[in-house]
Design a protein around this motif. Structure first.
Motif, PDB file in Angstrom:
ATOM      1  N   VAL A 171       2.283   8.251  -1.610  1.00  0.00           N
ATOM      2  CA  VAL A 171       1.639   6.968  -1.293  1.00  0.00           C
ATOM      3  C   VAL A 171       0.150   7.261  -1.097  1.00  0.00           C
ATOM      4  CG1 VAL A 171       1.537   5.040   0.323  1.00  0.00           C
ATOM      5  CG2 VAL A 171       3.747   6.084  -0.232  1.00  0.00           C
ATOM      6  N   GLY A 172      -0.660   6.754  -2.003  1.00  0.00           N
ATOM      7  CA  GLY A 172      -2.048   7.189  -2.108  1.00  0.00           C
ATOM      8  C   GLY A 172      -2.955   6.902  -0.933  1.00  0.00           C
ATOM      9  N   TYR A 173      -2.619   5.921  -0.105  1.00  0.00           N
ATOM     10  CA  TYR A 173      -3.528   5.529   0.972  1.00  0.00           C
ATOM     11  C   TYR A 173      -3.239   6.221   2.300  1.00  0.00           C
ATOM     12  CZ  TYR A 173       0.441   2.325   1.617  1.00  0.00           C
ATOM     13  OH  TYR A 173       1.690   1.793   1.751  1.00  0.00           O
ATOM     14  N   VAL A 174      -2.189   7.009   2.386  1.00  0.00           N
ATOM     15  CA  VAL A 174      -1.838   7.674   3.648  1.00  0.00           C
ATOM     16  C   VAL A 174      -2.919   8.694   4.036  1.00  0.00           C
ATOM     17  CG1 VAL A 174      -0.183   9.167   4.826  1.00  0.00           C
ATOM     18  CG2 VAL A 174       0.633   7.381   3.284  1.00  0.00           C
ATOM     19  N   GLY A 175      -3.442   8.553   5.248  1.00  0.00           N
ATOM     20  CA  GLY A 175      -4.406   9.524   5.759  1.00  0.00           C
ATOM     21  C   GLY A 175      -5.753   9.527   5.068  1.00  0.00           C
ATOM     22  N   THR A 176      -6.165   8.398   4.514  1.00  0.00           N
ATOM     23  CA  THR A 176      -7.435   8.350   3.776  1.00  0.00           C
ATOM     24  C   THR A 176      -8.630   7.983   4.660  1.00  0.00           C
ATOM     25  OG1 THR A 176      -6.859   6.092   3.093  1.00  0.00           O
ATOM     26  CG2 THR A 176      -6.379   7.870   1.539  1.00  0.00           C
ATOM     27  N   PHE A 177      -8.380   7.634   5.925  1.00  0.00           N
ATOM     28  CA  PHE A 177      -9.469   7.281   6.840  1.00  0.00           C
ATOM     29  C   PHE A 177      -9.339   8.070   8.142  1.00  0.00           C
ATOM     30  CE2 PHE A 177      -9.325   3.582   4.070  1.00  0.00           C
ATOM     31  CZ  PHE A 177     -10.667   3.275   3.895  1.00  0.00           C
ATOM     32  N   THR A 178     -10.423   8.078   8.911  1.00  0.00           N
ATOM     33  CA  THR A 178     -10.425   8.672  10.247  1.00  0.00           C
ATOM     34  C   THR A 178     -10.981   7.634  11.216  1.00  0.00           C
ATOM     35  OG1 THR A 178     -12.693   9.531  10.322  1.00  0.00           O
ATOM     36  CG2 THR A 178     -11.032  10.860   9.132  1.00  0.00           C
ATOM     37  N   PRO A 179     -10.780   7.841  12.517  1.00  0.00           N
ATOM     38  CA  PRO A 179     -11.335   6.894  13.502  1.00  0.00           C
ATOM     39  C   PRO A 179     -12.855   6.852  13.521  1.00  0.00           C
ATOM     40  CG  PRO A 179      -9.553   8.189  14.458  1.00  0.00           C
ATOM     41  CD  PRO A 179      -9.872   8.818  13.145  1.00  0.00           C
ATOM     42  N   HIS A 180     -13.504   7.727  12.739  1.00  0.00           N
ATOM     43  CA  HIS A 180     -14.960   7.728  12.691  1.00  0.00           C
ATOM     44  C   HIS A 180     -15.495   6.896  11.528  1.00  0.00           C
ATOM     45  CE1 HIS A 180     -14.847  10.783  15.790  1.00  0.00           C
ATOM     46  NE2 HIS A 180     -14.063  11.529  15.033  1.00  0.00           N
ATOM     47  N   ASP A 181     -14.581   6.387  10.696  1.00  0.00           N
ATOM     48  CA  ASP A 181     -15.004   5.546   9.577  1.00  0.00           C
ATOM     49  C   ASP A 181     -15.332   4.133  10.058  1.00  0.00           C
ATOM     50  OD1 ASP A 181     -14.823   7.296   7.289  1.00  0.00           O
ATOM     51  OD2 ASP A 181     -12.664   7.296   7.596  1.00  0.00           O
ATOM     52  N   LYS A 182     -15.994   3.378   9.216  1.00  0.00           N
ATOM     53  CA  LYS A 182     -16.365   2.011   9.568  1.00  0.00           C
ATOM     54  C   LYS A 182     -15.134   1.106   9.545  1.00  0.00           C
ATOM     55  CE  LYS A 182     -21.139   2.245   7.900  1.00  0.00           C
ATOM     56  NZ  LYS A 182     -22.148   1.682   6.957  1.00  0.00           N
ATOM     57  N   ILE A 183     -15.035   0.283  10.571  1.00  0.00           N
ATOM     58  CA  ILE A 183     -13.912  -0.651  10.687  1.00  0.00           C
ATOM     59  C   ILE A 183     -13.824  -1.537   9.450  1.00  0.00           C
ATOM     60  CG2 ILE A 183     -12.934  -2.561  11.999  1.00  0.00           C
ATOM     61  CD1 ILE A 183     -12.792   0.040  13.518  1.00  0.00           C
ATOM     62  N   GLN A 184     -14.960  -2.053   9.009  1.00  0.00           N
ATOM     63  CA  GLN A 184     -14.975  -2.970   7.876  1.00  0.00           C
ATOM     64  C   GLN A 184     -14.460  -2.296   6.610  1.00  0.00           C
ATOM     65  OE1 GLN A 184     -15.714  -6.326   8.181  1.00  0.00           O
ATOM     66  NE2 GLN A 184     -14.720  -6.282   6.178  1.00  0.00           N
ATOM     67  N   SER A 185     -14.757  -1.012   6.447  1.00  0.00           N
ATOM     68  CA  SER A 185     -14.288  -0.276   5.268  1.00  0.00           C
ATOM     69  C   SER A 185     -12.766  -0.198   5.240  1.00  0.00           C
ATOM     70  CB  SER A 185     -14.875   1.136   5.255  1.00  0.00           C
ATOM     71  OG  SER A 185     -16.281   1.107   5.163  1.00  0.00           O
ATOM     72  N   VAL A 186     -12.173   0.026   6.407  1.00  0.00           N
ATOM     73  CA  VAL A 186     -10.709   0.098   6.486  1.00  0.00           C
ATOM     74  C   VAL A 186     -10.098  -1.271   6.201  1.00  0.00           C
ATOM     75  CG1 VAL A 186      -8.723   0.771   7.896  1.00  0.00           C
ATOM     76  CG2 VAL A 186     -10.912   1.939   8.208  1.00  0.00           C
ATOM     77  N   CYS A 187     -10.694  -2.318   6.770  1.00  0.00           N
ATOM     78  CA  CYS A 187     -10.183  -3.680   6.539  1.00  0.00           C
ATOM     79  C   CYS A 187     -10.259  -4.059   5.060  1.00  0.00           C
ATOM     80  CB  CYS A 187     -10.968  -4.683   7.379  1.00  0.00           C
ATOM     81  SG  CYS A 187     -10.710  -4.520   9.157  1.00  0.00           S
ATOM     82  N   ASP A 188     -11.376  -3.721   4.435  1.00  0.00           N
ATOM     83  CA  ASP A 188     -11.522  -4.014   3.006  1.00  0.00           C
ATOM     84  C   ASP A 188     -10.475  -3.269   2.188  1.00  0.00           C
ATOM     85  OD1 ASP A 188     -13.670  -5.648   3.520  1.00  0.00           O
ATOM     86  OD2 ASP A 188     -15.195  -4.131   3.025  1.00  0.00           O
ATOM     87  N   ARG A 189     -10.197  -2.026   2.583  1.00  0.00           N
ATOM     88  CA  ARG A 189      -9.204  -1.241   1.859  1.00  0.00           C
ATOM     89  C   ARG A 189      -7.809  -1.824   2.037  1.00  0.00           C
ATOM     90  NH1 ARG A 189      -7.073   0.814  -2.172  1.00  0.00           N
ATOM     91  NH2 ARG A 189      -6.037   2.836  -2.030  1.00  0.00           N
ATOM     92  N   ILE A 190      -7.499  -2.302   3.229  1.00  0.00           N
ATOM     93  CA  ILE A 190      -6.189  -2.918   3.463  1.00  0.00           C
ATOM     94  C   ILE A 190      -6.029  -4.154   2.579  1.00  0.00           C
ATOM     95  CG2 ILE A 190      -4.745  -4.140   5.144  1.00  0.00           C
ATOM     96  CD1 ILE A 190      -5.827  -2.269   7.289  1.00  0.00           C
TER      97      ILE A 190
END
Length: 377
Positions: free
Chosen positions: A116-135
């Motif tokens: 599953v390609g998206y598992v573990g692709t971010f860290t808590p230091h990334d931008k919140i908006q970037s994670v939301c956009d990816r979701i």
């Protein structure tokens, strides 16, 4: 011929009782003869030991150990209550989900599935908006997707389907398996995520309010993107880890996007929290928090609202599943996708029927009736 009596280490007996949250004194009051087992004046039979182990959800082999086993929660769990108050129902639920995950991950690898390609692709230091956009990209959802549903149930069903379609298993339950005598209190467990490259799992407590289930679902999906297994019950923000706070922010920002809230706020709704809550499919608490973060209300106003609402009677608590459609309930508990994989493995002779029944917690006839029901198709 008299039955053979067996000596069981009193520490094992005491451990078995205390691990379910009872005290020895309470149990002796209910079962006075138990005192004889403790002091050795009259030992239990094998049948007695078997019944005792079943009553307290202890593997029978544990009863014959010299010392109690060390049981620790397999994943970090954040809650306001004392962590020493080990909830065996939560523990057993996590172990049950882990067993399913281990089987499914192995099955998917052997079947040639990709990670599953998206598992573990971010860290808590990334931008919140970037994670939301990816979701939104993963789930193929627009910013205002929730506005298309009048009811929270429909919205929750839709986004759960999207999450499962992209490779994450989602289980909704409020008891251990199908055992209604073993509830999972919301204060102990709102939900958890179990990370795996092939078969990430999310568990959501279906006894929680529906808007809370929605928030937990996205919170745990954020965990999948950060690659961090953990669970949460009712907990104060300051007691949470950095990752927990990060996933909370992701869930809040994904469900209540900045620009969308500003549009609704400026359209005349303002502090009409009830209407905003229904539109965004989140609680009033989340709306108020986002309003404060965006500067629409002051900190003082936010805390006033929170204090006021906390003193009100709890609303929108999920109703018991009893009396509803058993097939639909069973599918939500096991996950539609997980059941489909189990069925496929059976058809390909990669799984025995007895193992399928054990993994799903369903008896043979019931298992096949669910798979052949209109609810599953």
């Amino acid at each position: 011929m008299s039955a053979t009596r067996i000596h069981i280490n009193p520490n094992i007996l005491i451990w078995a009782i205390e691990r379910v949250g009872k005290t020895v004194d309470e149990y002796i009051e209910e079962n006075p003869k138990f005192q004889y087992w403790l002091d050795g004046s009259k030992l239990p039979t094998f049948k007695n030991v078997e019944q005792f182990a079943h009553k307290f959800y202890v593997p029978l082999g544990y009863m014959f150990l010299d010392n109690p086993p060390e049981e620790t929660c397999p994943i970090p769990f954040f809650r306001s209550i004392d962590d020493k108050a080990h909830n065996i129902n939560v523990y057993d639920t996590i172990k049950e989900m882990q067993e399913r995950q281990e089987w499914l991950s192995d099955y998917l690898k052997k079947s040639g599935f990709d990670k599953v390609g998206y598992v573990g692709t971010f860290t808590p230091h990334d931008k919140i908006q970037s994670v939301c956009d990816r979701i939104r990209e993963i789930l193929n959802l627009p910013y205002n997707w929730a506005f298309g549903y009048n009811q929270i149930d429909s919205a929750l069903k839709h986004i759960t389907g999207r999450i499962e379609d992209c490779g994450t298993i989602v289980s909704f339950n409020s008891v251990v398996g199908f055992n209604n005598t073993r509830p999972l209190p919301v204060k102990d467990c709102r939900g958890f995520a179990l990370i795996d490259d092939y078969a990430p799992f999310i568990f959501v407590n279906s006894k929680d309010a529906k808007v809370a289930q929605m928030f937990t679902l996205i919170h745990e999906f954020a965990h999948v993107l950060t690659g961090y297994s953990a669970g949460v019950g009712e907990a104060e923000t300051e007691s949470l880890s950095e990752t927990e706070r990060f996933c909370d922010k992701v869930a809040a920002n994904f469900l209540v996007p900045d620009l969308l809230l500003k549009e609704e706020w400026d359209s005349g709704l303002g502090e009409n929290y009830e209407v905003l809550s229904k539109k965004f499919k989140v609680s009033r608490f989340v709306i108020a928090r986002r309003a404060m973060e965006l500067g629409f209300i002051s900190n003082a106003r936010y805390f006033y609202c929170i204090k006021k609402w906390k003193n009100e009677a709890l609303q929108d608590v999920a109703k018991s599943a009893s009396g509803g459609n058993f097939y639909l309930s069973a599918i939500k508990k096991s996950s539609r996708t997980f059941l489909a994989h189990v069925n496929n493995a059976l058809n390909r002779d990669m799984l025995l029927h007895m193992d399928a029944y054990r993994l799903t917690g369903l008896k043979g006839d019931t298992f096949h009736k669910i798979l052949n029901s209109s609810s599953f198709v």
